[in-house]
Design a protein around this motif. Sequence first.
Motif: not given
Length: 154
Positions: A19-20, A108, A110-111
């Motif tokens: 997801s990240r 990091w 998120a997509h």
Amino acid sequence: LTSGMKRKLLTLVMINDGSRVLLGYKKRGFGAGYYNGFGGKVEPGETVREAAQRELVEEACISAQDLQEAGVLVFAFDDQPQPWEVHVFAASSYVGEPAETDEMRPVWFAHEEVPFDSMWADDPIWYPYLLRQEHFRGVFAFQQTTKLVWNTMV
Ligand SMILES: Nc1nc(SCCc2ccccc2)c2[nH]cnc2n1
């Protein structure tokens, strides 16, 4: 750009936990000011995979456990005779904790929040394949090193 040309071999490691994605803010050198995966030149005597692992440890202080070949990107710069052949690897797990180095600050994202406006202009073209874990191959031509003038996903 043709297959016969000698190419400069480089690596890029993308840490994607589903997801990240972990990106490094490049603090100096080539690509300074951009977010990117972790990578660099393949040194004589090492394989592309060994180089990818080495750069990840040097730049983010982590070691990938499941490095997979994600794609190959060829970059032609008008001010350099040799095209770059960048072998992109993806990993979802690693040993250690991402830590800032003098080269890179790990962050990091998120997509759906990947900061493409602070990344290389080709990235939005191939990231969708990376995030869907589909193998990709692309060729990109740049003028004055930062202006993307042509590209094709083959
Ligand atoms: N995402 C991305 N990465 C690179 S260079 C990656 C390889 C590298 C080279 C030098 C230092 C560290 C890493 C690019 N070049 C042109 N577009 C681009 N897009």
